[in-house]
Design an enzyme around this catalytic site. Structure first.
Site, short mmCIF file in Angstrom:
data_model
loop_
_atom_site.label_atom_id
_atom_site.label_comp_id
_atom_site.label_asym_id
_atom_site.label_seq_id
_atom_site.Cartn_x
_atom_site.Cartn_y
_atom_site.Cartn_z
N SER A 1 -28.80 11.79 60.22
CA SER A 1 -27.77 12.46 61.01
C SER A 1 -27.15 13.65 60.26
CB SER A 1 -26.67 11.47 61.41
OG SER A 1 -25.94 11.08 60.29
N LYS B 1 -20.39 11.76 57.81
CA LYS B 1 -20.25 12.83 58.80
C LYS B 1 -19.45 13.96 58.19
CE LYS B 1 -22.07 10.86 62.56
NZ LYS B 1 -22.85 9.95 61.70
#
Lengths: 207, 207
Positions: free
Chosen positions: A129, A166
DNA sequence: TCTCAGACTAGGCAAATGAACAGTTGTGTC
DNA sequence: GACACAACTGTTCATTTGCCTAGTCTGAGA
């Protein structure tokens, strides 16, 4: 520091290796035996040269009293710590959970430019990700818990009882988490955003 | 681990302090002098007790051969080495050039899964020619010189007196270097290909 | 050619050192 | 009281170990 001859380097290496492996500095006779010298004077000559050139210090007449002065060690005192490496960070992890870490990673604080009082742990990256920020699956992320997250920082946050990596972003003053991969959705937290730490470094094993 | 008497603890502390401060373990007579014993047997008794309880190991009959076993050290034996960090590798670098390195990096061999006899150095990555393999400008590449390069390995090679990081590929049995960025050209060496080492790990400081 | 330093051989001395033996004293325990 | 054990004293012995003298060989410079 004066350069060493190849033989002197070999002797220094042997003394150093013996010190770390057996915990004891070799005697002149042991050095001579190691290199096949039939006289200890040969070993003594080399040790004397190493002393003269500043690579060794010793206490005269004391047995096994040579101390290696590694150039690097004397010049840059290194602050090394072992940090726990988690596969995934369970919910509500805390300091006491350290023993649950499967492995540990030795981190040199100076190399990574970290403060000595940083609270560090390591996290194995799962998934791609963050691939557009060049953080790959299997990478080891070094996380600092004592750092306050800023906009654009790569952070680890608790989402659905799993911690994920993230990028921290803000929209209208409200924080949200952005994945660095168009196939992943950004996360706009409904309630409170639980940030566990800021990524300060990355270590990748290349097979 | 069996508990120590207060006197035994004092002796152990003294041995440990002497080891770190002077780099040398004290002899029986030095221990006796430190504590005001008029006989060395007193010191020998304590040292024997420390050995029996597992706090010290020694090589019989060898001088100054006691090694303190800190609980941590025995549990996690770490093999840490300092490796030189080069900005760029000058042409024809060799073992003797070690002192030219500006900085050093502490590397934990176990974490990176490296053999203890690996010949390691570090190289600061310049440019984004390997960006598609997620190797960025400013990353520190850990290079093993003792490893034989295979197809697909990221290697550092000498091109025009500068060392660059590229992927090693083969075409019709002839090796060439592939950049992991479409804006860069692949390098088909006209003569011999000079590979300096294989990248085995990567460390990235994340500001 | 001469000189010098590095790298050795050969042998030996004296200091440094671990270890053993034979006791003494005090403290706690069964 | 008998016993075990930690904590010592005093002394001796056998090694271990650093270091010294004397000399050989070799290669790099001056």
């Amino acid at each position: 520091m004066e350069a060493l001859t190849s033989r002197q380097q070999q002797v220094l290496d042997y003394i150093q290796a013996s010190q770390t492996q057996h915990g004891v500095v070799p005697t002149m006779r042991e050095i001579a035996r190691q290199f096949g010298f039939r006289s200890m004077t040969a070993a003594a000559d080399h040790v004397r040269a190493l002393r003269r050139k500043g690579y060794l210090v010793h206490h005269p007449r004391a047995a096994r009293s040579h101390s290696v002065i590694p150039a690097m060690q004397t010049m840059v005192p290194r602050s090394l710590i072992n940090v726990p490496l988690y596969g995934t960070i369970p919910a509500g992890f805390a300091d006491e959970r350290t023993q649950e870490a499967e492995r540990t990673v030795a981190i040199d604080l100076e190399t990574l430019g970290l403060r000595p009082d940083s609270k560090i742990f390591a996290l194995e990256v799962r998934g791609d990700s963050m691939i557009n920020r060049h953080i790959c699956d299997g990478d080891i992320a070094i996380i600092d818990r004592s750092r306050t997250p800023k906009q654009g920082d790569v952070v680890t946050a608790l989402i659905d009882r799993e911690s994920t990596l993230k990028t921290l972003e803000f929209e209208n003053g409200r924080p949200y988490l952005r994945a660095e991969n168009p196939h992943y959705l950004n996360l706009h937290p409904s309630h409170e955003l639980l940030i566990q730490g800021v990524m300060v470094a990355l270590v990748r094993r290349h097979v």
